[in-house]
Design an enzyme around this catalytic site. Structure first.
Site, mmCIF file in Angstrom:
data_model
loop_
_atom_site.group_PDB
_atom_site.id
_atom_site.type_symbol
_atom_site.label_atom_id
_atom_site.label_comp_id
_atom_site.label_asym_id
_atom_site.label_seq_id
_atom_site.Cartn_x
_atom_site.Cartn_y
_atom_site.Cartn_z
ATOM 1 N N GLY A 385 0.804 -1.210 0.000
ATOM 2 C CA GLY A 385 0.000 0.000 0.000
ATOM 3 C C GLY A 385 0.841 1.266 0.000
ATOM 4 N N GLN A 386 2.070 1.199 0.578
ATOM 5 C CA GLN A 386 2.892 2.393 0.682
ATOM 6 C C GLN A 386 3.807 2.601 -0.513
ATOM 7 O OE1 GLN A 386 4.911 2.073 4.442
ATOM 8 N NE2 GLN A 386 3.199 2.981 5.545
ATOM 9 N N GLY A 387 4.167 1.539 -1.231
ATOM 10 C CA GLY A 387 5.071 1.737 -2.354
ATOM 11 C C GLY A 387 5.557 0.434 -2.956
ATOM 12 N N VAL A 389 9.081 -1.929 -3.996
ATOM 13 C CA VAL A 389 10.478 -2.170 -3.649
ATOM 14 C C VAL A 389 11.174 -2.801 -4.852
ATOM 15 C CG1 VAL A 389 12.073 -3.317 -2.083
ATOM 16 C CG2 VAL A 389 9.883 -2.478 -1.223
ATOM 17 N N ASP A 500 3.467 -2.507 13.962
ATOM 18 C CA ASP A 500 2.905 -3.300 12.867
ATOM 19 C C ASP A 500 3.678 -4.609 12.709
ATOM 20 O OD1 ASP A 500 1.079 -3.874 10.897
ATOM 21 O OD2 ASP A 500 2.087 -2.739 9.332
#
Length: 708
Positions: A385-387, A389, A500
């Protein structure tokens, strides 16, 4: 902007291409984007999706009418339209699931899964956006992105609700409209819809790619090139098809789907765009610059005004060099503007001593582009969801992992800065090392050491003959994770709460040693501070019930999440299962505790655990996991105690032949632990199931979700 010779409006609603009104099929991209305008009522509809349109935007969203589901005596109201197979999905960023009810459980589901739920308290009869924010007579939660099917429900789960059981509503709604326009009078059987935002994109096929081929993204384009550019976004776990989206370049605006050049934005119309040190603004194609006058109006920055006061002869001599210099300076200025926000944030952290600058290298964007082959899709290691890799190789031959954020917004900047701050303070063999970051790009980029063997979840839940998870390996990995968390809680410069912990955030290096990763939502606290009060954030199945109730995250909240990972290692099962019967429950923590209470522990263990571990040691580890999952945080062990216990078991296995007999070991007798499951009580943000609670709900016990 619509296509030429095509209708541009239906009443007050503008219709930008790729949408359009028939009968000329050239006015719209395909049948999904065809619209019908009712001239008498000025109502606009998507013909195939049968949705009334309120607004259309060329930035990839549109606002449509969404039904309010009315629930009464078993009746389930009208549900949102099924968008499967269409280019439209419900926006997770713009919409919120809202339930106007109290004492009942409201839930929202996708096509296959329950994605969230909430319950509010009963107090008076008023209903307003403010009431929803604090969970009184109304509650709200975020939904995941890219959902095409949504269903809502309100259940009478034997809780005390209003006597009027028919005054219950559930719906998805545009949160901006809801916050600014919604009133109590909107809750009526006569008002059957509210606005909801859809995200749209073009499907990737031979037609769309051929049409937009010359606009496909090219990183080498000039900074002042007004030509639009398009990207193909890969399918994700929740979005099953590739998508094509088009943009105007930074500094330009227009409709990129018309395949015409975009036009320059005059940033200088914003009187506050330049600061007091250089208050004057000069607009350029795709960018702008700020400058100040000195000595009675003479300009200090002469390079950007070369030739304005000079003669024709001087212009002829300097035109070539000045133009090259101008291009170079403008490109450099654009890069500097991108750096500014990151630097201001980082400098504030550095000046306060929160960032260890000796550990953080500032990478050049060109260096990272070269290392990842211009962020080639073949270099992708994983997406979330954040990016995304990417695998990269630096000029010195080191293999690295390059994490590039997907979007640019305030929360993304905050997570980026926070991860730099946290990881710059950590030096532990079982924590992923941050090598540096890049400040020259439009989106945050972080560079980590490369961890080659994936994440722990893959090895627990998928068959892997090359590296089987034997009992000894599971015990070692659990000890390494516990040691890393103990270090974060106790031995770091400031106590750090990860917030998390889950098996997908535990990576395995070349020697299959555990490495704790993903510190974007972690927080450091003062040494004398016992908890953090925040919006509830976490991943469904790992979330501490006590934190969920109180919004106060403690070191024991990490202990609970670790307990779930430990149970995963013991059972080989996922933290949330949709295959168990309703009697067993969907939560692995609930299932595990119930099985232990019924004496069925060895029936649910993974075969590798039963085969390789002594019964005595298995029971000790199971009791340790059970202690970590205690509903009362005060009764859970600390991570230091957990680490010591696991190290003791490892040492005993090395020096004995299996420890005590099974009959000699008894379960730890503690007070009964109820099989609770977690449902949101108010608003939420973030990955997984993120939810928030208000202080007014602190006295309300967390109740079992009986339908699971």
């Amino acid at each position: 902007m619509a296509k030429r010779n095509c209708p541009t409006h239906c009443g007050d609603i503008s219709i930008p291409y790729p949408f359009g009104i028939g009968p000329n099929k050239d006015c719209y991209f395909d049948e999904w984007f065809e619209m019908v305008c009712n001239q008498s009522s000025s109502s606009l509809y998507l013909r195939r999706a049968q949705l009334e349109v309120l607004n259309v935007y060329a930035n990839g969203t549109l606002r449509v009418k969404n039904p309010i589901a009315f629930f009464c005596d078993g009746y389930r109201g009208q549900q949102p339209v099924n968008l499967s197979g269409s280019p439209f999905v419900y926006s997770g960023r713009h919409n919120k699931f809202t339930a106007v009810s109290c004492g009942y459980l409201a839930s929202v589901s996708s096509e296959k899964y329950l994605v969230g739920g909430c319950r509010s308290i009963c107090e008076g009869t008023s209903v307003s956006p403010e009431d929803c924010e604090i969970g009184v007579n109304c509650c709200q939660i975020n939904i995941p992105p890219h959902l095409s099917v949504i269903s809502t429900d309100i259940e009478d789960d034997d809780r005390r609700g209003r006597e009027d059981t028919c005054n219950n509503y559930a719906f998805l709604v545009d949160q901006v409209w809801f916050r600014n326009n919604f009133t109590a009078s909107d809750f009526s059987h006569n008002n059957d819809s509210v606005p909801v935002v859809l995200v749209w994109s073009l499907g990737v096929d031979n037609t769309s790619v051929a049409v937009f081929h010359r606009f496909m993204s090219n990183d080498s384009r000039a900074y002042d090139d007004p030509k639009p550019y398009c990207k193909i976004l890969n399918a994700t776990s929740t979005y099953t098809r590739q998508r094509l989206v088009c943009y105007c370049p930074p500094g330009f605006e227009g409709n990129p789907y018309l395949r015409n050049p975009c036009h320059d934005i005059d940033e200088c119309t914003d009187k506050n765009i330049c600061g007091p040190l250089a208050p004057h603004c000069m607009n350029y194609n795709g960018t702008y610059t700020c400058y100040r006058h000195i000595d009675g109006g003479k300009t200090k920055i002469k390079l950007i005004l070369i030739g304005l006061g000079a003669g024709l002869g001087l212009l002829l001599l300097l035109t070539g060099g000045a133009w090259l210099g101008y291009r170079f300076l403008k490109k450099r200025h654009t890069i500097k503007r991108r750096e500014m926000f990151f630097k201001l944030k980082l400098e504030k952290k550095i000046s306060s001593g929160e960032v260890n600058v000796e550990k953080i290298k500032l990478f050049k964007s060109k260096e990272l582009e070269k290392s990842t082959d211009n962020f080639n899709i073949d270099r992708i290691l994983g997406q979330g969801g954040q990016g995304t890799v990417y695998k990269g190789m630096l000029t010195d031959g080191r293999i690295v992992a390059v994490k590039k954020s997907k979007r640019v917004d305030e929360s993304q900047f905050s997570d980026f800065i926070n991860e730099v701050v946290i990881l710059s303070q950590i030096n532990h063999r079982n924590v992923v090392q941050l090598l540096g970051c890049c400040l020259e790009t439009e989106v945050p980029i972080l560079v980590y050491e490369f961890i080659p063997n994936g994440n722990l979840s893959q090895y627990i839940h998928e068959q892997n003959e090359e590296f089987p998870l034997t009992w000894e390996v599971r015990l070692r990995i659990a000890g390494e994770i516990a040691g890393a968390l103990s270090y974060l809680h106790v031995s770091a410069a400031f106590p750090i709460y990860h917030r998390d912990i889950k098996s997908t955030n535990i990576l395995l290096d070349a020697k299959y040693r555990a490495k704790v990763a993903d510190f974007g939502t972690s927080r450091s606290v003062a040494i004398d501070q016992t908890h953090l009060t925040t919006l509830v954030h976490g991943t469904f199945g790992y979330l501490d019930p006590e934190y969920f109730q109180s919004s106060q995250f403690t070191n024991k909240s990490d202990v609970y999440s670790f307990g779930v990972v430990l149970v995963e290692l013991l059972t080989g099962q996922k933290p949330i299962s949709f295959n168990k019967s309703q009697e067993e429950g969907k939560s692995l923590a609930t299932y595990f505790i119930t099985s232990m209470q019924l004496g069925h522990l060895f029936e649910i263990l993974d075969a590798q655990v039963v085969k390789g571990g002594s019964k005595a040691d298995i029971i000790v580890v199971a009791n340790l996991a059970r202690g970590c999952l205690n509903l009362s945080g005060k009764k859970r062990p600390t991570m230091r105690e957990v680490t010591a216990e696991l190290e003791g078991i490892q040492m005993s296995e090395k020096t004995s032949n299996g420890g005590q007999n099974y009959e000699e070991v008894e379960y730890v007798r503690t007070e009964s632990i109820e099989p609770w499951d977690i449902v949101s009580s108010s608003t939420g943000t973030g990955p997984g199931l993120d939810c928030g609670t208000s202080s007014s709900l602190n006295e309300i016990p967390l109740l079992p979700f009986k339908s699971w």
